[in-house]
Design a protein around this motif. Structure first.
Motif, PDB file in Angstrom:
ATOM      1  N   GLY A   1     -49.094 -46.851  16.468  1.00 13.48           N
ATOM      2  CA  GLY A   1     -49.512 -46.910  17.859  1.00 13.48           C
ATOM      3  C   GLY A   1     -50.949 -46.481  18.067  1.00 13.48           C
ATOM      4  O   GLY A   1     -51.578 -45.899  17.180  1.00 13.48           O
ATOM      5  N   PRO A   2     -51.476 -46.773  19.263  1.00 11.67           N
ATOM      6  CA  PRO A   2     -52.865 -46.453  19.585  1.00 11.67           C
ATOM      7  C   PRO A   2     -53.150 -44.957  19.525  1.00 11.67           C
ATOM      8  O   PRO A   2     -52.265 -44.137  19.775  1.00 11.67           O
ATOM      9  N   LYS A   3     -54.402 -44.642  19.202  1.00  6.17           N
ATOM     10  CA  LYS A   3     -54.864 -43.251  19.118  1.00  6.17           C
ATOM     11  C   LYS A   3     -56.260 -43.166  19.739  1.00  6.17           C
ATOM     12  O   LYS A   3     -56.974 -44.156  19.795  1.00  6.17           O
ATOM     13  N   THR A   4     -56.659 -41.973  20.117  1.00  8.93           N
ATOM     14  CA  THR A   4     -58.034 -41.768  20.567  1.00  8.93           C
ATOM     15  C   THR A   4     -58.938 -41.676  19.339  1.00  8.93           C
ATOM     16  O   THR A   4     -58.484 -41.384  18.228  1.00  8.93           O
ATOM     17  N   ALA A   5     -60.220 -41.877  19.567  1.00  8.28           N
ATOM     18  CA  ALA A   5     -61.193 -41.737  18.480  1.00  8.28           C
ATOM     19  C   ALA A   5     -61.180 -40.312  17.943  1.00  8.28           C
ATOM     20  O   ALA A   5     -61.355 -40.101  16.733  1.00  8.28           O
ATOM     21  N   GLY A   6     -60.962 -39.332  18.798  1.00  7.93           N
ATOM     22  CA  GLY A   6     -60.906 -37.932  18.354  1.00  7.93           C
ATOM     23  C   GLY A   6     -59.763 -37.683  17.396  1.00  7.93           C
ATOM     24  O   GLY A   6     -59.923 -36.984  16.386  1.00  7.93           O
ATOM     25  N   VAL A   7     -58.599 -38.235  17.692  1.00  8.91           N
ATOM     26  CA  VAL A   7     -57.445 -38.097  16.792  1.00  8.91           C
ATOM     27  C   VAL A   7     -57.759 -38.760  15.458  1.00  8.91           C
ATOM     28  O   VAL A   7     -57.465 -38.211  14.389  1.00  8.91           O
ATOM     29  N   LEU A   8     -58.388 -39.926  15.503  1.00  5.79           N
ATOM     30  CA  LEU A   8     -58.728 -40.637  14.264  1.00  5.79           C
ATOM     31  C   LEU A   8     -59.793 -39.900  13.466  1.00  5.79           C
ATOM     32  O   LEU A   8     -59.763 -39.910  12.234  1.00  5.79           O
ATOM     33  N   ALA A   9     -60.716 -39.244  14.149  1.00  6.04           N
ATOM     34  CA  ALA A   9     -61.730 -38.452  13.449  1.00  6.04           C
ATOM     35  C   ALA A   9     -61.061 -37.330  12.672  1.00  6.04           C
ATOM     36  O   ALA A   9     -61.376 -37.085  11.496  1.00  6.04           O
ATOM     37  N   THR A  10     -60.128 -36.640  13.307  1.00  3.34           N
ATOM     38  CA  THR A  10     -59.395 -35.563  12.631  1.00  3.34           C
ATOM     39  C   THR A  10     -58.584 -36.128  11.463  1.00  3.34           C
ATOM     40  O   THR A  10     -58.579 -35.568  10.369  1.00  3.34           O
ATOM     41  N   ALA A  11     -57.912 -37.245  11.701  1.00 11.38           N
ATOM     42  CA  ALA A  11     -57.050 -37.851  10.675  1.00 11.38           C
ATOM     43  C   ALA A  11     -57.835 -38.296   9.448  1.00 11.38           C
ATOM     44  O   ALA A  11     -57.356 -38.180   8.319  1.00 11.38           O
ATOM     45  N   THR A  12     -59.042 -38.798   9.667  1.00 10.80           N
ATOM     46  CA  THR A  12     -59.842 -39.302   8.551  1.00 10.80           C
ATOM     47  C   THR A  12     -60.773 -38.246   7.974  1.00 10.80           C
ATOM     48  O   THR A  12     -61.357 -38.452   6.913  1.00 10.80           O
ATOM     49  N   GLY A  13     -60.938 -37.127   8.693  1.00 10.04           N
ATOM     50  CA  GLY A  13     -61.826 -36.072   8.224  1.00 10.04           C
ATOM     51  C   GLY A  13     -63.294 -36.388   8.443  1.00 10.04           C
ATOM     52  O   GLY A  13     -64.159 -35.797   7.799  1.00 10.04           O
ATOM     53  N   LEU A  14     -63.565 -37.315   9.348  1.00 10.40           N
ATOM     54  CA  LEU A  14     -64.943 -37.721   9.599  1.00 10.40           C
ATOM     55  C   LEU A  14     -65.494 -37.054  10.853  1.00 10.40           C
ATOM     56  O   LEU A  14     -64.749 -36.715  11.762  1.00 10.40           O
ATOM     57  N   ARG A  15     -66.805 -36.916  10.892  1.00 12.45           N
ATOM     58  CA  ARG A  15     -67.477 -36.421  12.097  1.00 12.45           C
ATOM     59  C   ARG A  15     -67.457 -37.539  13.149  1.00 12.45           C
ATOM     60  O   ARG A  15     -67.280 -38.711  12.803  1.00 12.45           O
ATOM     61  N   PRO A  16     -67.656 -37.192  14.418  1.00 14.62           N
ATOM     62  CA  PRO A  16     -67.590 -38.208  15.478  1.00 14.62           C
ATOM     63  C   PRO A  16     -68.496 -39.424  15.252  1.00 14.62           C
ATOM     64  O   PRO A  16     -68.063 -40.559  15.436  1.00 14.62           O
ATOM     65  N   ALA A  17     -69.746 -39.219  14.842  1.00 13.89           N
ATOM     66  CA  ALA A  17     -70.657 -40.354  14.628  1.00 13.89           C
ATOM     67  C   ALA A  17     -70.159 -41.266  13.509  1.00 13.89           C
ATOM     68  O   ALA A  17     -70.229 -42.500  13.622  1.00 13.89           O
ATOM     69  N   ALA A  18     -69.650 -40.670  12.435  1.00 10.40           N
ATOM     70  CA  ALA A  18     -69.118 -41.471  11.322  1.00 10.40           C
ATOM     71  C   ALA A  18     -67.849 -42.203  11.747  1.00 10.40           C
ATOM     72  O   ALA A  18     -67.597 -43.331  11.308  1.00 10.40           O
ATOM     73  N   THR A  19     -67.054 -41.571  12.609  1.00 10.82           N
ATOM     74  CA  THR A  19     -65.841 -42.222  13.115  1.00 10.82           C
ATOM     75  C   THR A  19     -66.220 -43.430  13.963  1.00 10.82           C
ATOM     76  O   THR A  19     -65.601 -44.501  13.852  1.00 10.82           O
ATOM     77  N   THR A  20     -67.237 -43.291  14.796  1.00 11.61           N
ATOM     78  CA  THR A  20     -67.703 -44.421  15.612  1.00 11.61           C
ATOM     79  C   THR A  20     -68.145 -45.568  14.716  1.00 11.61           C
ATOM     80  O   THR A  20     -67.802 -46.730  14.968  1.00 11.61           O
ATOM     81  N   ALA A  21     -68.887 -45.270  13.657  1.00 13.81           N
ATOM     82  CA  ALA A  21     -69.330 -46.308  12.721  1.00 13.81           C
ATOM     83  C   ALA A  21     -68.133 -46.970  12.038  1.00 13.81           C
ATOM     84  O   ALA A  21     -68.101 -48.197  11.877  1.00 13.81           O
ATOM     85  N   LEU A  22     -67.138 -46.177  11.653  1.00  9.65           N
ATOM     86  CA  LEU A  22     -65.919 -46.715  11.029  1.00  9.65           C
ATOM     87  C   LEU A  22     -65.219 -47.652  12.006  1.00  9.65           C
ATOM     88  O   LEU A  22     -64.830 -48.772  11.634  1.00  9.65           O
ATOM     89  N   LEU A  23     -65.069 -47.231  13.255  1.00 11.38           N
ATOM     90  CA  LEU A  23     -64.397 -48.068  14.252  1.00 11.38           C
ATOM     91  C   LEU A  23     -65.188 -49.342  14.515  1.00 11.38           C
ATOM     92  O   LEU A  23     -64.595 -50.418  14.682  1.00 11.38           O
ATOM     93  N   ASP A  24     -66.499 -49.242  14.547  1.00 11.13           N
ATOM     94  CA  ASP A  24     -67.339 -50.438  14.716  1.00 11.13           C
ATOM     95  C   ASP A  24     -67.101 -51.433  13.577  1.00 11.13           C
ATOM     96  O   ASP A  24     -66.999 -52.645  13.815  1.00 11.13           O
ATOM     97  N   ARG A  25     -67.026 -50.928  12.336  1.00  8.63           N
ATOM     98  CA  ARG A  25     -66.779 -51.805  11.168  1.00  8.63           C
ATOM     99  C   ARG A  25     -65.424 -52.500  11.286  1.00  8.63           C
ATOM    100  O   ARG A  25     -65.308 -53.704  11.054  1.00  8.63           O
ATOM    101  N   LEU A  26     -64.387 -51.709  11.614  1.00  7.57           N
ATOM    102  CA  LEU A  26     -63.044 -52.285  11.714  1.00  7.57           C
ATOM    103  C   LEU A  26     -62.937 -53.276  12.868  1.00  7.57           C
ATOM    104  O   LEU A  26     -62.243 -54.294  12.769  1.00  7.57           O
TER     105      LEU A  26
END
Length: 152
Positions: A49-74
């Protein structure tokens, strides 16, 4: 006949082999999909199910900026999309697209289909006990992961 101590050691070794096998499988999936490890981990978290970017940042161990880049790629690959939360229109959620779900599930479907047969000889009580054991092992790992400090 093996002693309890030997069986505990044997189970630990078997679990370690299983963990390595799962990691190698996930590595093959990420290569096949042209993804990195954090990308695949993100998709795994979105599978239920859907998650917030913050939850995904914690789950992946990435900082917010890196999480944004990951989400942009996906998102560029058509695997995820950002949507407004129906319950709170100010909040943005990330969810897997139908294409993302189809492509990732196709990689894991053989394990799911064949793996279900591994439980054929077990009773409901045995499967319940196994589920509880795996849940306890997950809780143990999560608790200890929290105590590992990142290098400063």
């Amino acid at each position: 006949m093996a002693t309890r101590r030997q069986l505990v050691a044997d189970l630990g070794t078997a679990l370690q082999r299983y963990q390595r096998s799962v990691q190698a499988y996930d590595d093959a999936v990420q290569r096949a999909l042209g993804l990195g490890a954090a990308d695949l981990r993100c998709l795994d978290w979105l599978a239920d199910g859907p998650k917030t970017a913050g939850v995904l940042a914690t789950a992946t161990g990435l900082r917010p900026a890196a999480t944004t880049a990951l989400l942009d790629r996906l998102e560029a690959k058509g695997l995820i999309e950002r949507v407004r939360d129906e319950g709170d229109r100010r909040r943005v959620l990330v969810r897997m697209t139908e294409e993302g779900a189809r492509r990732t599930y196709a990689m894991y479907a053989p394990l799911v289909d064949e793996g279900a047969g591994l439980f054929a000889g077990l009773t409901v009580a045995e499967m319940s006990r196994l589920r509880d054991l795996v849940d306890s092992m997950t809780e143990l790992t999560d608790r200890h992961r929290g105590g590992i400090a990142a290098p400063s």
